[in-house]
Motif scaffolding. Structure first.
Motif, PDB file in Angstrom:
ATOM      1  N   TRP A  12      34.414 -12.383  51.420  1.00  0.00           N
ATOM      2  CA  TRP A  12      33.319 -11.421  51.323  1.00  0.00           C
ATOM      3  C   TRP A  12      33.234 -10.852  49.898  1.00  0.00           C
ATOM      4  CZ3 TRP A  12      36.994 -10.798  55.388  1.00  0.00           C
ATOM      5  CH2 TRP A  12      36.619 -11.414  56.579  1.00  0.00           C
ATOM      6  N   SER A  13      33.562 -11.693  48.917  1.00  0.00           N
ATOM      7  CA  SER A  13      33.493 -11.365  47.483  1.00  0.00           C
ATOM      8  C   SER A  13      34.442 -10.250  47.057  1.00  0.00           C
ATOM      9  CB  SER A  13      32.060 -11.000  47.088  1.00  0.00           C
ATOM     10  OG  SER A  13      31.179 -12.054  47.365  1.00  0.00           O
ATOM     11  N   GLN A  14      35.543 -10.094  47.755  1.00  0.00           N
ATOM     12  CA  GLN A  14      36.499  -9.039  47.411  1.00  0.00           C
ATOM     13  C   GLN A  14      37.904  -9.460  47.824  1.00  0.00           C
ATOM     14  OE1 GLN A  14      34.629  -6.006  49.671  1.00  0.00           O
ATOM     15  NE2 GLN A  14      35.408  -6.730  51.616  1.00  0.00           N
ATOM     16  N   PRO A  15      38.926  -8.858  47.224  1.00  0.00           N
ATOM     17  CA  PRO A  15      40.295  -9.149  47.642  1.00  0.00           C
ATOM     18  C   PRO A  15      40.549  -8.634  49.062  1.00  0.00           C
ATOM     19  CG  PRO A  15      40.272  -8.180  45.440  1.00  0.00           C
ATOM     20  CD  PRO A  15      38.893  -8.034  46.013  1.00  0.00           C
ATOM     21  N   VAL A  16      41.091  -9.509  49.890  1.00  0.00           N
ATOM     22  CA  VAL A  16      41.407  -9.177  51.274  1.00  0.00           C
ATOM     23  C   VAL A  16      42.873  -9.541  51.509  1.00  0.00           C
ATOM     24  CG1 VAL A  16      40.921  -9.747  53.697  1.00  0.00           C
ATOM     25  CG2 VAL A  16      39.032  -9.575  52.052  1.00  0.00           C
TER      26      VAL A  16
ATOM     27  N   SER B 155      40.042 -16.317  42.289  1.00  0.00           N
ATOM     28  CA  SER B 155      41.298 -15.689  42.685  1.00  0.00           C
ATOM     29  C   SER B 155      41.178 -14.170  42.562  1.00  0.00           C
ATOM     30  CB  SER B 155      42.437 -16.184  41.790  1.00  0.00           C
ATOM     31  OG  SER B 155      42.302 -15.639  40.487  1.00  0.00           O
ATOM     32  N   ILE B 156      42.166 -13.481  43.085  1.00  0.00           N
ATOM     33  CA  ILE B 156      42.194 -12.030  42.943  1.00  0.00           C
ATOM     34  C   ILE B 156      42.350 -11.660  41.475  1.00  0.00           C
ATOM     35  CG2 ILE B 156      43.476  -9.934  43.510  1.00  0.00           C
ATOM     36  CD1 ILE B 156      43.873 -11.072  46.301  1.00  0.00           C
ATOM     37  N   ASP B 157      43.124 -12.423  40.726  1.00  0.00           N
ATOM     38  CA  ASP B 157      43.244 -12.168  39.290  1.00  0.00           C
ATOM     39  C   ASP B 157      41.888 -12.311  38.597  1.00  0.00           C
ATOM     40  OD1 ASP B 157      45.989 -11.567  39.323  1.00  0.00           O
ATOM     41  OD2 ASP B 157      46.520 -13.683  39.147  1.00  0.00           O
ATOM     42  N   ASP B 158      41.103 -13.306  38.997  1.00  0.00           N
ATOM     43  CA  ASP B 158      39.750 -13.471  38.445  1.00  0.00           C
ATOM     44  C   ASP B 158      38.889 -12.255  38.771  1.00  0.00           C
ATOM     45  OD1 ASP B 158      40.380 -16.052  37.517  1.00  0.00           O
ATOM     46  OD2 ASP B 158      39.611 -17.005  39.343  1.00  0.00           O
ATOM     47  N   TYR B 159      38.980 -11.779  40.015  1.00  0.00           N
ATOM     48  CA  TYR B 159      38.216 -10.599  40.432  1.00  0.00           C
ATOM     49  C   TYR B 159      38.599  -9.392  39.581  1.00  0.00           C
ATOM     50  CZ  TYR B 159      36.514  -6.814  43.414  1.00  0.00           C
ATOM     51  OH  TYR B 159      35.868  -5.681  43.883  1.00  0.00           O
ATOM     52  N   LEU B 160      39.890  -9.166  39.428  1.00  0.00           N
ATOM     53  CA  LEU B 160      40.373  -8.018  38.656  1.00  0.00           C
ATOM     54  C   LEU B 160      39.928  -8.094  37.201  1.00  0.00           C
ATOM     55  CD1 LEU B 160      43.974  -7.719  40.116  1.00  0.00           C
ATOM     56  CD2 LEU B 160      42.009  -6.257  40.634  1.00  0.00           C
ATOM     57  N   ALA B 161      39.864  -9.294  36.651  1.00  0.00           N
ATOM     58  CA  ALA B 161      39.480  -9.474  35.255  1.00  0.00           C
ATOM     59  C   ALA B 161      38.031  -9.061  34.990  1.00  0.00           C
ATOM     60  CB  ALA B 161      39.704 -10.927  34.832  1.00  0.00           C
ATOM     61  N   THR B 162      37.214  -9.012  36.028  1.00  0.00           N
ATOM     62  CA  THR B 162      35.801  -8.631  35.856  1.00  0.00           C
ATOM     63  C   THR B 162      35.593  -7.119  35.841  1.00  0.00           C
ATOM     64  OG1 THR B 162      35.258  -8.605  38.223  1.00  0.00           O
ATOM     65  CG2 THR B 162      35.069 -10.727  37.070  1.00  0.00           C
ATOM     66  N   LEU B 163      36.622  -6.352  36.154  1.00  0.00           N
ATOM     67  CA  LEU B 163      36.483  -4.905  36.290  1.00  0.00           C
ATOM     68  C   LEU B 163      36.688  -4.182  34.964  1.00  0.00           C
ATOM     69  CD1 LEU B 163      38.523  -4.406  39.587  1.00  0.00           C
ATOM     70  CD2 LEU B 163      36.081  -4.915  39.331  1.00  0.00           C
ATOM     71  N   GLY B 164      36.102  -2.983  34.883  1.00  0.00           N
ATOM     72  CA  GLY B 164      36.333  -2.125  33.729  1.00  0.00           C
ATOM     73  C   GLY B 164      37.773  -1.641  33.723  1.00  0.00           C
ATOM     74  N   VAL B 165      38.174  -1.028  32.628  1.00  0.00           N
ATOM     75  CA  VAL B 165      39.571  -0.637  32.436  1.00  0.00           C
ATOM     76  C   VAL B 165      40.081   0.273  33.554  1.00  0.00           C
ATOM     77  CG1 VAL B 165      41.154   0.589  30.891  1.00  0.00           C
ATOM     78  CG2 VAL B 165      39.434  -0.929  29.937  1.00  0.00           C
TER      79      VAL B 165
ATOM     80  N   MET C 242      43.426  -7.289  57.245  1.00  0.00           N
ATOM     81  CA  MET C 242      44.061  -5.999  57.475  1.00  0.00           C
ATOM     82  C   MET C 242      43.416  -4.934  56.586  1.00  0.00           C
ATOM     83  SD  MET C 242      48.109  -5.400  56.759  1.00  0.00           S
ATOM     84  CE  MET C 242      47.981  -5.910  55.061  1.00  0.00           C
ATOM     85  N   CYS C 243      43.300  -5.243  55.284  1.00  0.00           N
ATOM     86  CA  CYS C 243      42.692  -4.295  54.359  1.00  0.00           C
ATOM     87  C   CYS C 243      42.044  -5.048  53.204  1.00  0.00           C
ATOM     88  CB  CYS C 243      43.702  -3.266  53.869  1.00  0.00           C
ATOM     89  SG  CYS C 243      45.118  -3.926  52.957  1.00  0.00           S
ATOM     90  N   TRP C 244      41.232  -4.329  52.437  1.00  0.00           N
ATOM     91  CA  TRP C 244      40.533  -4.927  51.310  1.00  0.00           C
ATOM     92  C   TRP C 244      40.427  -3.929  50.161  1.00  0.00           C
ATOM     93  CZ3 TRP C 244      37.808  -2.981  55.473  1.00  0.00           C
ATOM     94  CH2 TRP C 244      36.830  -2.042  55.210  1.00  0.00           C
ATOM     95  N   ILE C 245      40.153  -4.469  48.989  1.00  0.00           N
ATOM     96  CA  ILE C 245      39.885  -3.671  47.794  1.00  0.00           C
ATOM     97  C   ILE C 245      38.493  -4.055  47.309  1.00  0.00           C
ATOM     98  CG2 ILE C 245      40.522  -3.241  45.385  1.00  0.00           C
ATOM     99  CD1 ILE C 245      43.422  -4.017  46.178  1.00  0.00           C
ATOM    100  N   LYS C 246      37.681  -3.068  47.025  1.00  0.00           N
ATOM    101  CA  LYS C 246      36.319  -3.338  46.546  1.00  0.00           C
ATOM    102  C   LYS C 246      35.981  -2.343  45.445  1.00  0.00           C
ATOM    103  CE  LYS C 246      32.057  -5.019  46.941  1.00  0.00           C
ATOM    104  NZ  LYS C 246      31.691  -6.377  46.689  1.00  0.00           N
TER     105      LYS C 246
ATOM    106  N   ARG D 225      40.041  -1.490  36.979  1.00  0.00           N
ATOM    107  CA  ARG D 225      41.089  -2.513  37.028  1.00  0.00           C
ATOM    108  C   ARG D 225      42.458  -1.877  37.248  1.00  0.00           C
ATOM    109  NH1 ARG D 225      41.208  -4.738  32.007  1.00  0.00           N
ATOM    110  NH2 ARG D 225      39.183  -5.664  32.458  1.00  0.00           N
ATOM    111  N   ALA D 226      42.721  -0.776  36.566  1.00  0.00           N
ATOM    112  CA  ALA D 226      44.015  -0.100  36.727  1.00  0.00           C
ATOM    113  C   ALA D 226      44.196   0.385  38.163  1.00  0.00           C
ATOM    114  CB  ALA D 226      44.125   1.062  35.745  1.00  0.00           C
ATOM    115  N   ILE D 227      43.148   0.956  38.745  1.00  0.00           N
ATOM    116  CA  ILE D 227      43.220   1.428  40.134  1.00  0.00           C
ATOM    117  C   ILE D 227      43.421   0.244  41.077  1.00  0.00           C
ATOM    118  CG2 ILE D 227      41.939   2.525  42.018  1.00  0.00           C
ATOM    119  CD1 ILE D 227      40.552   4.238  39.796  1.00  0.00           C
ATOM    120  N   ALA D 228      42.617  -0.805  40.903  1.00  0.00           N
ATOM    121  CA  ALA D 228      42.700  -1.979  41.781  1.00  0.00           C
ATOM    122  C   ALA D 228      44.062  -2.661  41.673  1.00  0.00           C
ATOM    123  CB  ALA D 228      41.568  -2.955  41.474  1.00  0.00           C
ATOM    124  N   GLN D 229      44.597  -2.761  40.469  1.00  0.00           N
ATOM    125  CA  GLN D 229      45.920  -3.373  40.295  1.00  0.00           C
ATOM    126  C   GLN D 229      47.000  -2.531  40.973  1.00  0.00           C
ATOM    127  OE1 GLN D 229      45.751  -3.701  35.987  1.00  0.00           O
ATOM    128  NE2 GLN D 229      45.624  -5.931  36.124  1.00  0.00           N
ATOM    129  N   ALA D 230      46.876  -1.209  40.858  1.00  0.00           N
ATOM    130  CA  ALA D 230      47.844  -0.328  41.525  1.00  0.00           C
ATOM    131  C   ALA D 230      47.742  -0.470  43.039  1.00  0.00           C
ATOM    132  CB  ALA D 230      47.616   1.116  41.097  1.00  0.00           C
TER     133      ALA D 230
END
Length: 123
Positions: free
Chosen positions: A41-45, A5-15, A52-56, A18-23
């Motif tokens: 493609w291994s990223q939130p879409v 899930s996107i939450d799983d993806y975010l949990a793997t990021l550094g502080v 339309m857009c993605w976060i990586k 993660r703050a930037i991606a959550q925002a």
């Protein structure tokens, strides 16, 4: 095994990442409340009539990318890219977040998808 899930993806990021991606996720949700959130493609879409857009997350920044980034009316001076279609913005710190500008780009991307259809199938 369940899909990531996107939450799983975010949990793997550094502080900071993660703050930037959550925002960014919150910005996209606000600008495009009907968008479907998936991992592709291994990223939130985010999808409305196709992707339309993605976060990586990368080592030194988080990218907010757009399938039709170079075609967005407000892209000039904000979006990086060398092709005719895809473009992205690199955010290195939370100070790089410009909510009004980013939400405008998301709304424009959503509108282009609604007008032209899935960008992976249509120009």
């Amino acid at each position: 095994m369940a899909d990531k899930s996107i939450d799983d993806y975010l949990a793997t990021l550094g502080v900071e990442q993660r703050a930037i991606a959550q925002a960014l996720r919150a910005l996209v949700r606000t600008a495009a409340p009907g968008a479907r959130e998936v991992i592709k493609w291994s990223q939130p879409v985010f999808e409305i009539d196709g992707p339309m857009c993605w976060i990586k997350a990368h080592k030194g920044h988080v990218t907010l990318g757009f399938w039709r980034g170079m075609q967005l009316p407000s892209a000039q001076g904000l979006i990086e890219g060398t092709g005719e279609k895809m473009g992205h913005i690199k955010l290195r710190t939370q100070a790089d977040l410009k909510p009004a500008e980013l939400q405008k780009l998301v709304r424009e991307a959503m509108q282009l998808n609604r007008e032209r259809g899935d960008p992976t199938r249509n120009p």
